[in-house]
Design an enzyme around this catalytic site. Structure first.
Site, PDB file in Angstrom:
ATOM      1  N   ASP A  22     -18.397 -31.443 -14.047  1.00 22.34           N
ATOM      2  CA  ASP A  22     -17.132 -31.926 -12.872  1.00 22.34           C
ATOM      3  C   ASP A  22     -16.210 -31.689 -13.381  1.00 22.34           C
ATOM      4  O   ASP A  22     -15.020 -31.119 -12.351  1.00 22.34           O
ATOM      5  CB  ASP A  22     -17.359 -33.580 -12.366  1.00 22.34           C
ATOM      6  CG  ASP A  22     -16.630 -33.283 -11.590  1.00 22.34           C
ATOM      7  OD1 ASP A  22     -16.828 -33.011  -9.882  1.00 22.34           O
ATOM      8  OD2 ASP A  22     -16.456 -34.545 -11.169  1.00 22.34           O
ATOM      9  N   SER A  77     -14.778 -33.790  -4.452  1.00 20.93           N
ATOM     10  CA  SER A  77     -16.504 -33.761  -4.666  1.00 20.93           C
ATOM     11  C   SER A  77     -16.296 -34.676  -3.946  1.00 20.93           C
ATOM     12  O   SER A  77     -16.081 -35.767  -3.663  1.00 20.93           O
ATOM     13  CB  SER A  77     -16.658 -33.597  -6.474  1.00 20.93           C
ATOM     14  OG  SER A  77     -15.912 -33.232  -6.683  1.00 20.93           O
ATOM     15  N   GLN A 135     -22.442 -28.269  -6.327  1.00 16.93           N
ATOM     16  CA  GLN A 135     -21.665 -29.108  -5.826  1.00 16.93           C
ATOM     17  C   GLN A 135     -20.505 -28.251  -4.592  1.00 16.93           C
ATOM     18  O   GLN A 135     -20.695 -27.509  -4.527  1.00 16.93           O
ATOM     19  CB  GLN A 135     -20.647 -29.688  -7.007  1.00 16.93           C
ATOM     20  CG  GLN A 135     -19.380 -30.707  -6.569  1.00 16.93           C
ATOM     21  CD  GLN A 135     -18.559 -30.872  -7.340  1.00 16.93           C
ATOM     22  OE1 GLN A 135     -17.573 -30.487  -7.532  1.00 16.93           O
ATOM     23  NE2 GLN A 135     -18.748 -31.840  -7.641  1.00 16.93           N
TER      24      GLN A 135
END
Length: 289
Positions: free
Chosen positions: A207, A231, A281
């Protein structure tokens, strides 16, 4: 092992407060919200602790629902959806202030023999040892700027070596804009031989730079551009065993952005070129005034 990695490993050692209920904390930093990779990693630890040792996680699918509050603990509730002969499925809900901030479904699989192929090829990039550290790259860009220097010189659990431009470099030089990012990373320590730990650490690191790949395409950088990001969801597939204390190349690209959202994809390769993890993502990318 530096202090940041020691603290991360401590954060991942969740407290079990009841059957299938775990509690985690955040580092004591001056941040407005919990880092998404931390929540995903802790949720995966919670799920993994309810699964037999002979089953390794092969995929996770997660949604970031609300910003996490770093000042209070996070409670992880695990639901045992299925325990089959080959596959085990768990659902995890992370809760703060009585509300869900994150949900994740994770699937675990016993090892089985099967057909094997790899169509993806690892990008040709310099070896990590020949590249400067992230801290050295940032120092060349911002020098002695006091606030930024405090941010990029602090100890980090992950050693990241960029084989492509940083967002700050593309912000200063539009010719460096690109929708692709290549980053070598590893945890610089001899970690235990626990497959779940290495998967969890890859989830944590996954991430860090995916959203940056979206910004890089537009010459934007955190702290330098009028942009706010977060996110939205995160999916990972773990293809074969690997070690997070060995170098992994994280090859990322952003195929699309529009409507205050952006998509990024990533692939993690061992130094020998084996594809071990795939990542997707979607993030919110909102321009501010």
């Amino acid at each position: 092992m530096n202090s940041a990695l020691k603290e991360l490993l401590d954060l991942l050692d969740l407290e079990q407060i009841e059957l299938d209920i775990f509690r985690g904390r955040s580092p004591e930093e001056r941040i407005q919200r919990v880092f998404g990779g931390q929540v995903a990693a802790q949720a995966l630890v919670a799920a993994g602790r309810t699964v037999p040792k002979d089953r390794n996680v092969h995929s996770l699918h997660a949604y970031f629902i609300r910003p996490g509050d770093p000042s209070i603990p996070i409670v992880y509730n695990v639901e045992r959806l299925r325990d089959g002969r080959s596959f085990t499925t768990r659902r995890v809900v992370a809760v703060q202030h009585g509300k869900a901030i994150f949900t994740m479904s994770a699937s675990f699989h016993v090892f089985e023999e099967g057909v094997s192929h790899q169509a993806s090829v690892m990008p040709s990039v310099p070896d990590p040892e020949t590249l400067p550290t992230f801290q050295d790259r940032m120092y060349e860009l911002v020098g002695d700027h006091p606030e930024l220097r405090e941010w990029f010189t602090r100890p980090r659990p992950v050693d990241a070596r960029y084989a492509s431009p940083l967002t700050w470099e593309a912000f200063q030089n539009p010719e460096l804009r690109s929708a692709q990012t290549n980053v070598w990373f590893r945890y610089h320590a001899d970690l235990p031989d626990d497959p779940l730990l290495h998967v969890v650490l890859a989830a944590y690191a996954s991430d860090f730079t995916l959203v940056d790949t979206i910004l890089l395409a537009h010459g934007m950088a955190w702290g330098a551009s009028n942009v706010m990001g977060a996110s939205l969801d995160h999916a990972m597939w773990f293809h074969r065993p690997f070690r997070a204390d060995d170098w992994l190349l994280y090859a990322q690209e952003s195929p699309w952005s529009a409507g205050a959202r952006g998509l990024a994809r990533g692939e993690m390769y061992t130094a020998s070129g084996d594809l071990v993890v795939s990542v997707v993502q979607e993030a919110m990318i909102r321009l501010t005034k």
